[in-house]
Write a protein that holds these residues in place. Structure first.
Motif, mmCIF file in Angstrom:
data_model
loop_
_atom_site.group_PDB
_atom_site.id
_atom_site.type_symbol
_atom_site.label_atom_id
_atom_site.label_comp_id
_atom_site.label_asym_id
_atom_site.label_seq_id
_atom_site.Cartn_x
_atom_site.Cartn_y
_atom_site.Cartn_z
ATOM 1 N N ALA A 1 98.062 -99.762 55.493
ATOM 2 C CA ALA A 1 97.031 -98.877 54.925
ATOM 3 C C ALA A 1 95.922 -99.722 54.286
ATOM 4 C CB ALA A 1 97.647 -97.936 53.897
ATOM 5 N N LYS B 1 93.240 -99.148 52.749
ATOM 6 C CA LYS B 1 92.620 -98.842 51.456
ATOM 7 C C LYS B 1 93.316 -99.535 50.279
ATOM 8 C CE LYS B 1 94.683 -94.301 50.249
ATOM 9 N NZ LYS B 1 95.811 -94.211 51.192
ATOM 10 N N ASP C 1 96.216 -98.438 59.292
ATOM 11 C CA ASP C 1 95.942 -97.046 58.955
ATOM 12 C C ASP C 1 94.621 -97.047 58.200
ATOM 13 O OD1 ASP C 1 96.330 -94.235 58.189
ATOM 14 O OD2 ASP C 1 96.690 -95.059 56.195
ATOM 15 N N VAL D 1 91.037 -94.755 56.696
ATOM 16 C CA VAL D 1 90.609 -93.437 56.214
ATOM 17 C C VAL D 1 89.089 -93.261 56.235
ATOM 18 C CG1 VAL D 1 92.660 -93.068 54.790
ATOM 19 C CG2 VAL D 1 90.688 -94.225 53.795
ATOM 20 N N THR E 1 92.984 -91.644 59.826
ATOM 21 C CA THR E 1 93.544 -90.463 59.167
ATOM 22 C C THR E 1 92.590 -89.986 58.083
ATOM 23 O OG1 THR E 1 95.774 -91.305 59.558
ATOM 24 C CG2 THR E 1 95.576 -89.595 57.914
ATOM 25 N N ARG F 1 98.228 -84.286 61.534
ATOM 26 C CA ARG F 1 98.857 -84.526 60.240
ATOM 27 C C ARG F 1 99.326 -83.197 59.685
ATOM 28 N NH1 ARG F 1 96.343 -87.606 54.904
ATOM 29 N NH2 ARG F 1 98.157 -87.279 53.585
ATOM 30 N N HIS G 1 102.334 -86.552 62.284
ATOM 31 C CA HIS G 1 102.204 -87.437 61.134
ATOM 32 C C HIS G 1 102.410 -86.665 59.843
ATOM 33 C CE1 HIS G 1 99.563 -89.050 57.910
ATOM 34 N NE2 HIS G 1 99.802 -90.236 58.400
ATOM 35 N N HIS H 1 102.154 -87.701 55.415
ATOM 36 C CA HIS H 1 102.094 -88.713 54.353
ATOM 37 C C HIS H 1 102.192 -87.932 53.061
ATOM 38 C CE1 HIS H 1 101.029 -92.056 51.860
ATOM 39 N NE2 HIS H 1 99.980 -91.424 51.381
ATOM 40 N N SER I 1 102.097 -91.175 47.295
ATOM 41 C CA SER I 1 102.353 -92.586 47.051
ATOM 42 C C SER I 1 103.637 -92.859 46.284
ATOM 43 C CB SER I 1 101.173 -93.190 46.301
ATOM 44 O OG SER I 1 100.094 -93.311 47.187
ATOM 45 N N GLY J 1 104.760 -93.948 51.080
ATOM 46 C CA GLY J 1 105.398 -93.358 49.906
ATOM 47 C C GLY J 1 106.469 -94.288 49.380
ATOM 48 N N GLU K 1 103.121 -96.242 57.499
ATOM 49 C CA GLU K 1 101.815 -96.721 57.034
ATOM 50 C C GLU K 1 101.912 -97.290 55.619
ATOM 51 O OE1 GLU K 1 99.717 -93.041 57.268
ATOM 52 O OE2 GLU K 1 99.452 -93.177 59.428
ATOM 53 N N PRO K 2 102.651 -98.355 55.446
ATOM 54 C CA PRO K 2 102.795 -98.904 54.096
ATOM 55 C C PRO K 2 101.529 -99.597 53.612
ATOM 56 C CG PRO K 2 103.869 -100.337 55.694
ATOM 57 C CD PRO K 2 103.364 -99.155 56.457
ATOM 58 N N LYS L 1 100.954 -100.059 49.500
ATOM 59 C CA LYS L 1 101.512 -100.626 48.284
ATOM 60 C C LYS L 1 102.732 -101.514 48.538
ATOM 61 C CE LYS L 1 101.329 -97.812 44.577
ATOM 62 N NZ LYS L 1 101.749 -96.659 43.752
ATOM 63 N N TYR M 1 95.408 -101.303 45.495
ATOM 64 C CA TYR M 1 94.526 -100.385 44.754
ATOM 65 C C TYR M 1 93.970 -101.012 43.481
ATOM 66 C CZ TYR M 1 96.964 -97.459 48.021
ATOM 67 O OH TYR M 1 97.493 -96.975 49.178
HETATM 68 C C1 LIG Z 1 97.080 -94.182 51.091
HETATM 69 C C2 LIG Z 1 97.765 -93.877 52.358
HETATM 70 C C3 LIG Z 1 98.872 -94.650 52.764
HETATM 71 C C4 LIG Z 1 99.454 -95.787 51.947
HETATM 72 O O1 LIG Z 1 100.144 -95.358 50.822
HETATM 73 P P1 LIG Z 1 100.940 -96.415 49.906
HETATM 74 O O2 LIG Z 1 101.526 -95.640 48.819
HETATM 75 O O3 LIG Z 1 99.952 -97.434 49.432
HETATM 76 O O4 LIG Z 1 101.954 -97.086 50.755
HETATM 77 C C5 LIG Z 1 99.425 -94.341 54.001
HETATM 78 N N1 LIG Z 1 98.954 -93.332 54.779
HETATM 79 C C6 LIG Z 1 97.899 -92.567 54.389
HETATM 80 C C7 LIG Z 1 97.420 -91.483 55.276
HETATM 81 C C8 LIG Z 1 97.279 -92.819 53.180
HETATM 82 O O5 LIG Z 1 96.233 -92.039 52.804
#
Ligand SMILES: *Cc1c(COP(=O)(O)O)cnc(C)c1O
Length: 402
Positions: A47, A49, A68, A70, A91, A133, A180, A182, A185, A218, A259-260, A262, A356
């Protein structure tokens, strides 16, 4: 990374500075792939971000990750770092239809989380396969800031709207190649995750052309002592069993994706700051560092408790400090925290500063964003220069009032 390595980075590059330990990213990546080693086709989509520095993306590419994303800008960063567009999933939530079309045009996997966008996209581009999703309506944690699976969430298409999805797919002739979810977090335990995954497996049975099923993220990592951490090994074992049963029922093997963010980068990161001053008030001893929530917002924004180490005085006796920043706004990093005795000019390291942290930094108070350093093979590599005054004025256009 040894504390002496961090200290020499603070000396060589100055503070504040973000440091990322590439070997920790690698060991977390391997932990996850090892936990799912029984799965024939596994894909880890990092991920972006969480931490979007190009060198970090390139390192993850070398480990075998996809991405992944955004926003179209994250997609472009990934392409710039050399990722194959087919290894990137997009996503978005609430972005324009035009942005989705442009990203699809680059060959990136599109993930749609809105019925009306799904219908528009299917009508216009029935030949482009899309992932959907879904919102399984599972409460992830206690904090509504980070629970995105519940009933009022803006994310995902409700599982109660599957009949609508099926009608759109039939009417447009589009192909759904992935499902999908999610759920946020901070899922607290494996049981909740497995409960939500069962809902996704049931959803998947409605679609005959799937290439993958994506469980988002998550995964929880520990921040402070006593924090629970997702038991990845247990999770891997239990979900693998469930996934194999699913593939049998589905009739063929498909790809399992995560999609890890963190999990891969949080613990790899350290934020190094220098103590400008100790300030004793009637009730509190403040340690004031050369940063603020402009650089490191998680404690103020989420109430996250990042461990703080006094690198300059590892053998000192412990005292209580409230660690704050230098901006004109309340920017408390830690309240009444036990830390080895702090003096002016000591270097403090904030742990779990990989995810983050830099990506949420701003120029508030017209401060410059910190440098970033990657620690790899026993050497430090500057991967982003500290900003300069020129960066602050770069895009400004000055009106001439004379
Ligand atoms: C932010 C996000 C993640 C990553 O989440 P983490 O808690 O950092 O692992 C994965 N997928 C999507 C769609 C997200 O928005």
């Amino acid at each position: 990374m040894k504390h002496s390595d961090l200290l020499s980075i603070a000396r060589d590059y100055g503070c504040p500075v973000y440091v990322y330990d590439a070997h920790k990213i690698e060991s977390q990546y391997k932990r996850l792939t090892t936990a799912f080693s029984e799965v024939t086709s596994l894909k880890l989509l990092y991920a972006v971000k969480a931490l979007s520095n190009l060198s970090v993306l390139k390192f993850l590419k070398r480990l075998g990750a996809g991405l992944d994303t955004v926003s179209i800008q994250e997609v472009n960063l990934g392409l710039h770092a050399g990722f194959d567009p087919r290894s990137i999933i997009f996503t978005p939530n609430g972005v324009s239809f035009g942005e989705i079309e442009t990203v699809a045009g680059k060959g990136v996997q599109i993930n749609i989380d809105n019925l009306s966008i799904l219908e528009q996209f299917g009508n216009k581009h029935p030949e482009v396969p899309v992932c959907i999703r879904v919102n399984p309506h599972v409460m992830a944690g206690g904090n509504t800031n980070i629970s995105v699976g519940h009933i009022d969430s803006k994310f995902g298409i409700s599982i109660h709207q599957i009949p609508h999805i099926l009608r759109i797919v039939k009417n447009t002739g589009m192909r759904i190649n992935g499902v999908h979810m999610h759920t946020g977090s901070d899922i607290l335990d494996v049981g909740v995750f497995l409960y939500a995954s069962n809902i996704l497996f049931e959803t998947a049975m409605h679609f005959k052309d799937l290439e993958f099923i994506d469980f988002g993220s998550g995964f929880k990592v520990p921040y402070k002592e006593g924090d629970i951490e997702t038991d990845i090994e247990e999770f891997g074992e239990r979900l693998t069993t469930r996934f194999k049963t699913f593939c049998d029922e589905y009739g063929r093997e498909i790809t399992l994706a995560f999609e890890p963010g963190k999990f891969l980068v949080s613990e790899a990161g350290y934020f190094l700051t220098k103590v400008n001053a100790i300030k004793q008030t009637t009730s509190t001893v403040f340690a004031q560092v050369d940063s603020g929530f402009n650089h490191f917002i998680r404690p103020m924004f989420y109430g996250s408790q990042h461990q703080i180490i006094n690198l300059s005085n590892p053998d000192g006796r412990e005292r209580f400090y409230t660690v704050v920043g230098y901006i004109c706004e309340t920017d408390t990093f830690a309240n009444n925290r036990k830390i080895k005795e702090i003096k002016d000019n000591d270097i403090l390291a904030f742990k779990n500063a990989g995810a983050y942290c830099f990506t949420m930094a701003s120029n508030y108070n017209s401060r410059l964003r910190p440098a970033e350093v990657l620690w790899y093979n026993g050497e430090s590599h500057l991967i982003r220069e500290r900003e300069s005054f020129e960066d602050l004025v770069r895009n400004q256009i000055e009106v001439d009032f004379d």
